[in-house]
Write a protein that holds these residues in place. Structure first.
Motif, PDB file in Angstrom:
ATOM      1  N   GLU A  71       0.861  -1.185   0.000  1.00 13.94           N
ATOM      2  CA  GLU A  71       0.000   0.000   0.000  1.00 13.94           C
ATOM      3  C   GLU A  71       0.893   1.228   0.000  1.00 13.94           C
ATOM      4  N   GLY A  72       0.290   2.384  -0.159  1.00 15.64           N
ATOM      5  CA  GLY A  72       1.022   3.626  -0.006  1.00 15.64           C
ATOM      6  C   GLY A  72       1.323   4.332  -1.309  1.00 15.64           C
ATOM      7  N   ALA A  73       1.909   5.526  -1.163  1.00 14.89           N
ATOM      8  CA  ALA A  73       2.253   6.357  -2.303  1.00 14.89           C
ATOM      9  C   ALA A  73       3.447   5.758  -3.042  1.00 14.89           C
ATOM     10  N   GLU A  74       3.360   5.739  -4.373  1.00 17.97           N
ATOM     11  CA  GLU A  74       4.406   5.126  -5.179  1.00 17.97           C
ATOM     12  C   GLU A  74       5.062   6.169  -6.073  1.00 17.97           C
ATOM     13  N   SER A  75       6.381   6.051  -6.225  1.00 24.35           N
ATOM     14  CA  SER A  75       7.113   6.923  -7.131  1.00 24.35           C
ATOM     15  C   SER A  75       8.227   6.120  -7.793  1.00 24.35           C
ATOM     16  N   ILE A  76       8.803   6.682  -8.846  1.00 25.80           N
ATOM     17  CA  ILE A  76       9.916   6.035  -9.550  1.00 25.80           C
ATOM     18  C   ILE A  76      11.215   6.465  -8.873  1.00 25.80           C
ATOM     19  N   LEU A  77      12.104   5.512  -8.675  1.00 26.57           N
ATOM     20  CA  LEU A  77      13.396   5.754  -8.053  1.00 26.57           C
ATOM     21  C   LEU A  77      14.462   5.204  -8.992  1.00 26.57           C
ATOM     22  N   SER A  78      15.304   6.074  -9.531  1.00 30.16           N
ATOM     23  CA  SER A  78      16.352   5.637 -10.441  1.00 30.16           C
ATOM     24  C   SER A  78      17.524   5.069  -9.647  1.00 30.16           C
ATOM     25  N   LEU A  79      17.831   3.801  -9.879  1.00 34.74           N
ATOM     26  CA  LEU A  79      18.913   3.107  -9.186  1.00 34.74           C
ATOM     27  C   LEU A  79      19.903   2.560 -10.200  1.00 34.74           C
ATOM     28  N   PRO A  80      21.138   2.309  -9.779  1.00 31.49           N
ATOM     29  CA  PRO A  80      22.057   1.595 -10.673  1.00 31.49           C
ATOM     30  C   PRO A  80      21.507   0.224 -11.078  1.00 31.49           C
TER      31      PRO A  80
END
Length: 132
Positions: A71-80
């Motif tokens: 659950e919860g707010a989702e966002s994109i996270l750029s990772l190696p």
């Protein structure tokens, strides 16, 4: 003899290949050198759970093909590991899901504290994990 074989197996499981600077490893990833692998569990044959300590904080890392949607707010996270990883935050907890391979294990999910975007320990640990 059995102790020697067990030690060799554990060393193979927990060490990265020589070309990486990481610490302990799972099937598809290696932790930062300052992270400590506390335990590995395989509750069923198709996924692994790792208990990790990093910077005095405890995390659980899932490695398998079906991460928890949560659950919860989702966002994109750029990772190696994955430039389109997903960060989900809910009640001071965070979950980072990174795509790993086209076959098993498809995903790595890092679960841990995440107060806010700039104070998200789960995201910070995920940025330090390298592909095996």
């Amino acid at each position: 003899m059995m102790r020697l074989l067990a030690l060799l197996f554990a060393t193979t499981l927990m060490s990265c290949s020589p070309e990486t600077d990481g610490g302990a490893c799972g099937e598809s990833f290696c932790l930062p050198s300052d992270a400590r692998l506390l335990s590995k569990r395989t509750p069923v044959h198709d996924f692994n759970l790792y208990d990790v300590e990093w910077n005095g904080v405890r995390f659980v890392i899932y490695e398998g093909n079906a991460p928890d949607e949560g659950e919860g707010a989702e966002s994109i996270l750029s990772l190696p590991l994955d430039p389109e990883a997903k960060l989900r935050r809910d009640n001071e907890r965070g979950s980072v899901v990174a795509r790993m391979r086209p076959d098993w294990p498809n995903y790595l999910q890092i679960n841990g504290p995440c107060a806010a975007g700039d104070q998200c320990e789960a995201a910070a640990l995920a940025k330090g994990i390298i592909r095996r």
